[in-house]
Design a protein around this motif. Sequence first.
Motif, PDB file in Angstrom:
ATOM      1  N   ALA A 188     -27.452   5.973 -12.251  1.00 21.29           N
ATOM      2  CA  ALA A 188     -25.997   5.830 -12.182  1.00 21.29           C
ATOM      3  C   ALA A 188     -25.551   4.825 -13.229  1.00 21.29           C
ATOM      4  O   ALA A 188     -26.266   3.869 -13.537  1.00 21.29           O
ATOM      5  N   ARG A 189     -24.361   5.051 -13.749  1.00 23.04           N
ATOM      6  CA  ARG A 189     -23.783   4.105 -14.701  1.00 23.04           C
ATOM      7  C   ARG A 189     -22.275   4.061 -14.496  1.00 23.04           C
ATOM      8  O   ARG A 189     -21.692   4.964 -13.893  1.00 23.04           O
ATOM      9  N   GLY A 190     -21.674   3.005 -14.969  1.00 21.65           N
ATOM     10  CA  GLY A 190     -20.233   2.840 -14.825  1.00 21.65           C
ATOM     11  C   GLY A 190     -19.481   4.013 -15.426  1.00 21.65           C
ATOM     12  O   GLY A 190     -19.885   4.561 -16.450  1.00 21.65           O
ATOM     13  N   GLY A 191     -18.413   4.419 -14.765  1.00 18.19           N
ATOM     14  CA  GLY A 191     -17.605   5.514 -15.264  1.00 18.19           C
ATOM     15  C   GLY A 191     -18.075   6.892 -14.855  1.00 18.19           C
ATOM     16  O   GLY A 191     -17.524   7.893 -15.299  1.00 18.19           O
ATOM     17  N   ASP A 192     -19.090   6.966 -13.982  1.00 18.55           N
ATOM     18  CA  ASP A 192     -19.608   8.271 -13.555  1.00 18.55           C
ATOM     19  C   ASP A 192     -18.624   9.059 -12.687  1.00 18.55           C
ATOM     20  O   ASP A 192     -18.717  10.270 -12.599  1.00 18.55           O
ATOM     21  N   GLY A 193     -17.727   8.378 -12.016  1.00 18.17           N
ATOM     22  CA  GLY A 193     -16.768   9.083 -11.168  1.00 18.17           C
ATOM     23  C   GLY A 193     -17.356   9.612  -9.871  1.00 18.17           C
ATOM     24  O   GLY A 193     -16.931  10.646  -9.368  1.00 18.17           O
ATOM     25  N   VAL A 194     -18.321   8.891  -9.309  1.00 20.41           N
ATOM     26  CA  VAL A 194     -18.982   9.355  -8.085  1.00 20.41           C
ATOM     27  C   VAL A 194     -18.100   9.251  -6.845  1.00 20.41           C
ATOM     28  O   VAL A 194     -18.421   9.831  -5.814  1.00 20.41           O
TER      29      VAL A 194
ATOM     30  N   LEU B  98     -11.499   2.543  -4.776  1.00 20.59           N
ATOM     31  CA  LEU B  98     -12.764   3.128  -4.320  1.00 20.59           C
ATOM     32  C   LEU B  98     -13.756   3.323  -5.463  1.00 20.59           C
ATOM     33  O   LEU B  98     -14.934   3.009  -5.333  1.00 20.59           O
ATOM     34  N   SER B  99     -13.284   3.835  -6.587  1.00 24.30           N
ATOM     35  CA  SER B  99     -14.187   4.079  -7.724  1.00 24.30           C
ATOM     36  C   SER B  99     -14.888   2.804  -8.160  1.00 24.30           C
ATOM     37  O   SER B  99     -16.109   2.787  -8.334  1.00 24.30           O
ATOM     38  N   GLU B 100     -14.127   1.749  -8.335  1.00 20.68           N
ATOM     39  CA  GLU B 100     -14.706   0.483  -8.790  1.00 20.68           C
ATOM     40  C   GLU B 100     -15.678  -0.066  -7.754  1.00 20.68           C
ATOM     41  O   GLU B 100     -16.767  -0.530  -8.093  1.00 20.68           O
ATOM     42  N   TRP B 101     -15.279  -0.030  -6.482  1.00 16.57           N
ATOM     43  CA  TRP B 101     -16.129  -0.551  -5.412  1.00 16.57           C
ATOM     44  C   TRP B 101     -17.457   0.201  -5.361  1.00 16.57           C
ATOM     45  O   TRP B 101     -18.531  -0.414  -5.330  1.00 16.57           O
ATOM     46  N   LEU B 102     -17.383   1.521  -5.377  1.00 18.06           N
ATOM     47  CA  LEU B 102     -18.592   2.331  -5.264  1.00 18.06           C
ATOM     48  C   LEU B 102     -19.474   2.211  -6.497  1.00 18.06           C
ATOM     49  O   LEU B 102     -20.691   2.040  -6.388  1.00 18.06           O
TER      50      LEU B 102
ATOM     51  N   VAL C 202     -24.222   0.549  -9.627  1.00 18.52           N
ATOM     52  CA  VAL C 202     -24.680   0.070 -10.928  1.00 18.52           C
ATOM     53  C   VAL C 202     -25.276  -1.330 -10.857  1.00 18.52           C
ATOM     54  O   VAL C 202     -26.243  -1.641 -11.544  1.00 18.52           O
ATOM     55  N   ASP C 203     -24.736  -2.177 -10.001  1.00 22.69           N
ATOM     56  CA  ASP C 203     -25.193  -3.560  -9.898  1.00 22.69           C
ATOM     57  C   ASP C 203     -26.277  -3.674  -8.824  1.00 22.69           C
ATOM     58  O   ASP C 203     -25.974  -3.888  -7.654  1.00 22.69           O
ATOM     59  N   HIS C 204     -27.530  -3.489  -9.233  1.00 24.97           N
ATOM     60  CA  HIS C 204     -28.623  -3.553  -8.265  1.00 24.97           C
ATOM     61  C   HIS C 204     -29.877  -4.125  -8.919  1.00 24.97           C
ATOM     62  O   HIS C 204     -29.951  -4.248 -10.132  1.00 24.97           O
ATOM     63  N   ASP C 205     -30.852  -4.472  -8.082  1.00 27.04           N
ATOM     64  CA  ASP C 205     -32.116  -4.997  -8.593  1.00 27.04           C
ATOM     65  C   ASP C 205     -33.186  -3.911  -8.470  1.00 27.04           C
ATOM     66  O   ASP C 205     -32.897  -2.771  -8.126  1.00 27.04           O
ATOM     67  N   GLU C 206     -34.435  -4.293  -8.727  1.00 22.36           N
ATOM     68  CA  GLU C 206     -35.503  -3.287  -8.727  1.00 22.36           C
ATOM     69  C   GLU C 206     -35.888  -2.796  -7.328  1.00 22.36           C
ATOM     70  O   GLU C 206     -36.653  -1.847  -7.207  1.00 22.36           O
ATOM     71  N   SER C 207     -35.337  -3.392  -6.280  1.00 22.23           N
ATOM     72  CA  SER C 207     -35.623  -2.908  -4.928  1.00 22.23           C
ATOM     73  C   SER C 207     -34.651  -1.807  -4.490  1.00 22.23           C
ATOM     74  O   SER C 207     -34.770  -1.274  -3.400  1.00 22.23           O
ATOM     75  N   THR C 208     -33.677  -1.500  -5.346  1.00 23.21           N
ATOM     76  CA  THR C 208     -32.740  -0.422  -5.028  1.00 23.21           C
ATOM     77  C   THR C 208     -32.730   0.611  -6.143  1.00 23.21           C
ATOM     78  O   THR C 208     -33.073   0.310  -7.294  1.00 23.21           O
ATOM     79  N   LEU C 209     -32.331   1.803  -5.771  1.00 22.73           N
ATOM     80  CA  LEU C 209     -32.267   2.917  -6.709  1.00 22.73           C
ATOM     81  C   LEU C 209     -30.923   3.602  -6.544  1.00 22.73           C
ATOM     82  O   LEU C 209     -30.498   3.876  -5.415  1.00 22.73           O
TER      83      LEU C 209
END
Length: 164
Positions: free
Chosen positions: A9-15, A42-46, A51-58
Amino acid sequence: MSAFEIRPARGGDGVAGAWRDSAEYYREVAPKEFQVPSEDGLSEWLENKLVDHDESTLALVADHAGQAVGFVHATFLPPHAEAERQMTRDVGLPRVFVNALAVRRAHWRGGAGTGLMRAVERWGRERGARLLTLEAFADSPVSVPFYENGMGYDRYAIVFAKPL
């Protein structure tokens, strides 16, 4: 499944569209239990969650022709420090918990959800996970068959609820 690229996932994906579409489905199935999230912010929050995660999340998306039509968010959990004192064996295992899976309804049964879940399973195995768990709405005519018949998952627990 070849129509989907499973990628980070990356910013701007529109998920948020997939999240709201899934919420609309669940609200139709069980309006007392589900709501459609407000679009405001909602878009920014999600996307920040994904996008903002460490190696314990995917966080992955299923990309179809340049559009993110679904996403999955999962967490790797190491064995619990006090597992020998617990009743259930699973807390003593390295495991993965799927926090969320959402795919736009227009892409259901097209391989996006399967591709996302298979990628989570691979990621978990690469980290030594021996179990993957998730929660699904028990009365969903789509999710339950997807996990049981399509993905090979077994029912493991029941979550009870009672309004107070």
